[in-house]
Write an enzyme that holds these catalytic residues in place. Structure first.
Site, PDB file in Angstrom:
ATOM      1  N   GLU A 199       0.895  -1.172   0.000  1.00  0.00           N
ATOM      2  CA  GLU A 199       0.000   0.000   0.000  1.00  0.00           C
ATOM      3  C   GLU A 199       0.923   1.209   0.000  1.00  0.00           C
ATOM      4  OE1 GLU A 199      -3.009  -0.306  -0.680  1.00  0.00           O
ATOM      5  OE2 GLU A 199      -3.105  -2.462  -0.390  1.00  0.00           O
ATOM      6  N   CYS A 246      -1.597   8.704   4.500  1.00  0.00           N
ATOM      7  CA  CYS A 246      -1.604   8.397   3.069  1.00  0.00           C
ATOM      8  C   CYS A 246      -2.929   8.842   2.459  1.00  0.00           C
ATOM      9  CB  CYS A 246      -1.406   6.908   2.873  1.00  0.00           C
ATOM     10  SG  CYS A 246      -2.509   5.958   3.898  1.00  0.00           S
TER      11      CYS A 246
HETATM   12  P1  NAD Z   1       9.150   5.084   2.939  1.00  0.00           P
HETATM   13  O1  NAD Z   1       8.837   4.466   1.623  1.00  0.00           O
HETATM   14  O2  NAD Z   1      10.205   6.098   2.996  1.00  0.00           O
HETATM   15  O3  NAD Z   1       9.584   3.932   3.971  1.00  0.00           O
HETATM   16  C1  NAD Z   1       8.761   2.810   4.215  1.00  0.00           C
HETATM   17  C2  NAD Z   1       9.633   1.672   4.719  1.00  0.00           C
HETATM   18  O4  NAD Z   1      10.448   1.206   3.657  1.00  0.00           O
HETATM   19  C3  NAD Z   1      10.575   2.078   5.847  1.00  0.00           C
HETATM   20  O5  NAD Z   1      10.641   1.035   6.793  1.00  0.00           O
HETATM   21  C4  NAD Z   1      11.899   2.229   5.122  1.00  0.00           C
HETATM   22  O6  NAD Z   1      13.019   2.072   5.948  1.00  0.00           O
HETATM   23  C5  NAD Z   1      11.786   1.093   4.118  1.00  0.00           C
HETATM   24  N1  NAD Z   1      12.696   1.166   2.977  1.00  0.00           N
HETATM   25  C6  NAD Z   1      13.191   2.258   2.364  1.00  0.00           C
HETATM   26  N2  NAD Z   1      13.994   1.879   1.338  1.00  0.00           N
HETATM   27  C7  NAD Z   1      13.989   0.525   1.320  1.00  0.00           C
HETATM   28  C8  NAD Z   1      14.616  -0.457   0.493  1.00  0.00           C
HETATM   29  N3  NAD Z   1      15.409  -0.119  -0.515  1.00  0.00           N
HETATM   30  N4  NAD Z   1      14.386  -1.769   0.760  1.00  0.00           N
HETATM   31  C9  NAD Z   1      13.583  -2.121   1.776  1.00  0.00           C
HETATM   32  N5  NAD Z   1      12.970  -1.242   2.583  1.00  0.00           N
HETATM   33  C10 NAD Z   1      13.163   0.058   2.355  1.00  0.00           C
HETATM   34  O7  NAD Z   1       7.773   5.623   3.530  1.00  0.00           O
HETATM   35  P2  NAD Z   1       7.495   6.434   4.876  1.00  0.00           P
HETATM   36  O8  NAD Z   1       8.084   7.788   4.763  1.00  0.00           O
HETATM   37  O9  NAD Z   1       7.816   5.615   6.084  1.00  0.00           O
HETATM   38  O10 NAD Z   1       5.904   6.533   4.826  1.00  0.00           O
HETATM   39  C11 NAD Z   1       5.248   7.488   4.047  1.00  0.00           C
HETATM   40  C12 NAD Z   1       4.760   6.887   2.746  1.00  0.00           C
HETATM   41  O11 NAD Z   1       3.939   5.765   3.033  1.00  0.00           O
HETATM   42  C13 NAD Z   1       3.863   7.857   1.971  1.00  0.00           C
HETATM   43  O12 NAD Z   1       4.160   7.762   0.604  1.00  0.00           O
HETATM   44  C14 NAD Z   1       2.454   7.342   2.260  1.00  0.00           C
HETATM   45  O13 NAD Z   1       1.504   7.664   1.290  1.00  0.00           O
HETATM   46  C15 NAD Z   1       2.701   5.869   2.360  1.00  0.00           C
HETATM   47  N6  NAD Z   1       1.658   5.209   3.142  1.00  0.00           N
HETATM   48  C16 NAD Z   1       0.704   4.514   2.462  1.00  0.00           C
HETATM   49  C17 NAD Z   1      -0.333   3.903   3.152  1.00  0.00           C
HETATM   50  C18 NAD Z   1      -1.397   3.138   2.417  1.00  0.00           C
HETATM   51  O14 NAD Z   1      -2.154   2.416   3.046  1.00  0.00           O
HETATM   52  N7  NAD Z   1      -1.483   3.281   1.100  1.00  0.00           N
HETATM   53  C19 NAD Z   1      -0.377   3.980   4.543  1.00  0.00           C
HETATM   54  C20 NAD Z   1       0.629   4.676   5.212  1.00  0.00           C
HETATM   55  C21 NAD Z   1       1.641   5.284   4.502  1.00  0.00           C
END
Ligand code: NAD
Length: 542
Positions: A293, A327
């Site tokens: 998501e 989000c």
């Molecule tokens: P992010 O993508 O920066 O990080 C999410 C996770 O991915 C973190 O644990 C991060 O350390 C990890 N990550 C980063 N690079 C990685 C890689 N190369 N390999 C594996 N893991 C990796 O997101 P964020 O800043 O924590 O959250 C905000 C984002 O999440 C926004 O875009 C928001 O829209 C989205 N979000 C979506 C929903 C939904 O249900 N659609 C819900 C909550 C947040």
């Protein structure tokens, strides 16, 4: 052995406590905030039930007061990811073989512990670590996580009951096995409930998990892990490994034993993960289930029959609560010219009343954005709007990171429906409004549908024909579609959550659809009296 069909308790949504002055919950929370604030903790990795300390330390701070250290955490490297995968694979057999109702019991216990003695801890940690107000922390870290646990148990029970028909002489059965291999759960910073749900949903089904929490939410995620342990989760079922995603992600995503990815976070990171899996698919034992998501550019679209006073409240809450870091937060709005000036006057007056500051002062509606990177990113969008001749800022615009990462609730009005802040995900307290001519209603609806994202959206009208029309035109524009409501605040069991296009695989967190992704069904056909003659009657001569 299971000697009965068990009925699980009927799930219900955890009631939201008020935290009004003089309530017991308010007093307990204040005490817990003081207790956690006054000590620093050291968070280890938890692999196979054992604490692991790498000495490679990250610092946990409070977004509302970045000089305030909450503690340190140990970061996993490749060695520890390997250990976590081995531990998950070793724990799998006993866990997958455990009768499902025993597994269910652990998560029901976790839900009740959280509703009771653990509530104030998870709330206080969410307030301190993610800068949520009491209300935002309560609906997330307590209610939503409790709901995920209770409802998922009920959905799992429903799935177990689904069986095929059997014709005469046969008994057909379906068995809902865990996937082989391990699940890689990667969680975002903004919801404690998501941090708890992504590892626990697959685990409930019998899978074992390697869980990488967000570096910006290690503090509360550690308490979630301790809660699962207290509820009786066996060692190795969920392995907790804080780390830099970029550093350890590649190793986990190219493991031959990868069975699935349960991700929530940004679109860019998810696409990178999908690519990594694709690049390694020849070496993998399974086709990993990839569930993600991701980002959004969520809309409010108003028709000129909209109830203006209610729309003001929806826009304000939908765009700014949790500093716009949902989000689902409203971040683009389409307003008809004929009601614009009345709306604008009322809206600006209300937004000006919003207080921004430390959420420990319960009168604030907004806290701080999560970190310096987020602060810089959001302020650069605001600066861009300030300098553009296609935009005007009608509320907020102020950013101050001297003590905490505070940004005022900012509203941009643009003359360009494709203005940068109308199309890109900002993830901060910024709402951009485009005012359309009433006669351009159809054309503007199509513009609204043109986004690469499709997570949430709300339409506003009192004219029923127009509601039906907008619902139809925007049918693919949002996975969670609201009529006369704000586009945030989905409740487990009531509005299953997730979106399409670049917003995710839409496997609806907290629903049966999601749990089905973690199951590898086995069909069993038993022939009761097998034939002993291989010929068919049609072969007889006469
Ligand atoms: P992010 O993508 O920066 O990080 C999410 C996770 O991915 C973190 O644990 C991060 O350390 C990890 N990550 C980063 N690079 C990685 C890689 N190369 N390999 C594996 N893991 C990796 O997101 P964020 O800043 O924590 O959250 C905000 C984002 O999440 C926004 O875009 C928001 O829209 C989205 N979000 C979506 C929903 C939904 O249900 N659609 C819900 C909550 C947040």
């Amino acid at each position: 052995m299971t000697n009965a069909y068990f009925e699980v308790p009927t799930p219900y949504n955890e009631p939201i406590l008020s935290f009004a002055p003089d309530t017991k919950e308010r007093e307990e929370l204040k005490k817990k905030l003081k207790e956690l604030r006054s000590k620093e903790i050291e968070v280890p990795l938890i692999i196979g039930g054992k604490e692991v300390k790498t000495g490679n330390l990250g610092i946990m701070t409070s977004p509302q007061k970045h000089s305030k250290k909450l503690g340190v955490y140990h970061k996993a490297g490749t060695k520890e990811v390997k250990m976590a995968i081995v531990s998950a694979l070793e724990a799998r057999k006993a866990w997958a073989d455990m009768p499902w109702e025993q597994r269910a019991s652990i998560f029901l216990k976790a839900a009740d512990l959280l509703a009771g003695p653990w509530r104030s801890t998870l709330l206080a940690a969410t307030i301190l670590g993610q800068s949520k107000t009491v209300y935002q922390a309560e609906i997330d870290a307590a209610c939503e996580l409790i709901d995920f646990l209770r409802f998922n148990v009920a959905f799992m029970a429903e799935i177990m009951m689904e069986q095929p028909v059997s014709s005469e002489g046969f008994w057909n059965r379906m068995e809902y096995r865990a996937l082989e291999g391990f699940i890689f759960a990667v969680t975002p910073f903004n919801f404690t409930a998501i941090a708890g749900n992504l590892p626990s949903a697959p685990a409930m089904i019998g899978n074992t998990v390697v869980w990488k929490p967000s570096s910006n939410a290690v503090y509360v995620s550690y308490f979630v892990m301790k809660l699962f342990e207290e509820a009786g989760l066996p060692a190795g079922v969920i392995n907790f490994i804080p780390a830099s995603g970029a550093e350890i992600g590649d190793y986990a995503l190219s493991s031959p034993d990868l069975a699935g990815v349960h991700f929530t976070g940004s679109t860019k990171v998810f696409k990178g993960m999908w690519k990594k899996i694709g690049d390694n698919i020849q070496n993998m034992k399974y086709y990993p289930r990839i569930v993600g998501e991701t980002g959004g550019k969520d809309f409010i679209f108003a028709h000129n029959s909209a109830d203006i006073d209610a729309l003001v409240v929806a826009a304000l809450r939908g765009a700014f609560e949790l500093q716009g870091q949902k989000c689902s937060a409203a971040s683009r709005m389409y307003m008809p010219h004929s009601i614009w000036s009345e709306f604008k006057e009322k809206y600006v007056a209300e937004v000006k009343k919003i207080k921004v500051g430390d959420p420990e002062d319960f009168t604030n509606l907004l806290g701080a954005v999560i970190d310096k990177t987020a602060f810089d990113k959001v302020s650069s969008y605001i600066d861009y709007a300030k300098e553009s001749n296609e935009a005007e800022i009608i509320t907020g615009g102020g950013c101050n990171d001297s003590k905490g990462y505070f940004i005022e609730p900012t509203t941009i009005v643009t003359t360009n429906p494709k203005f940068k802040t109308m199309v890109e995900e900002i993830f901060g307290p910024v709402l951009t409004i485009f005012v359309y001519e009433d006669e351009d209603f159809d054309e503007t609806l199509k513009l609204c549908d043109g986004s690469q994202y499709a997570l949430t959206g709300a339409v506003w009208a009192q004219n029923r024909e127009k509601i039906a029309y907008m619902t139809n035109v925007l049918k693919n524009a949002a996975g969670n579609f609201y009529i006369n409501d704000k586009p945030t605040g989905a409740v487990v069991g009531q509005q299953p959550f997730g979106g399409g296009r670049a917003s995710g695989t839409n496997d609806k967190a907290g629903s049966k659809m999601n749990l089905l992704r973690w199951i590898n069904a086995r069909t069993i056909k038993e022939t009761l009296v097998p034939p002993k003659d291989w010929t068919y009657p049609s072969m007889e001569k006469k």
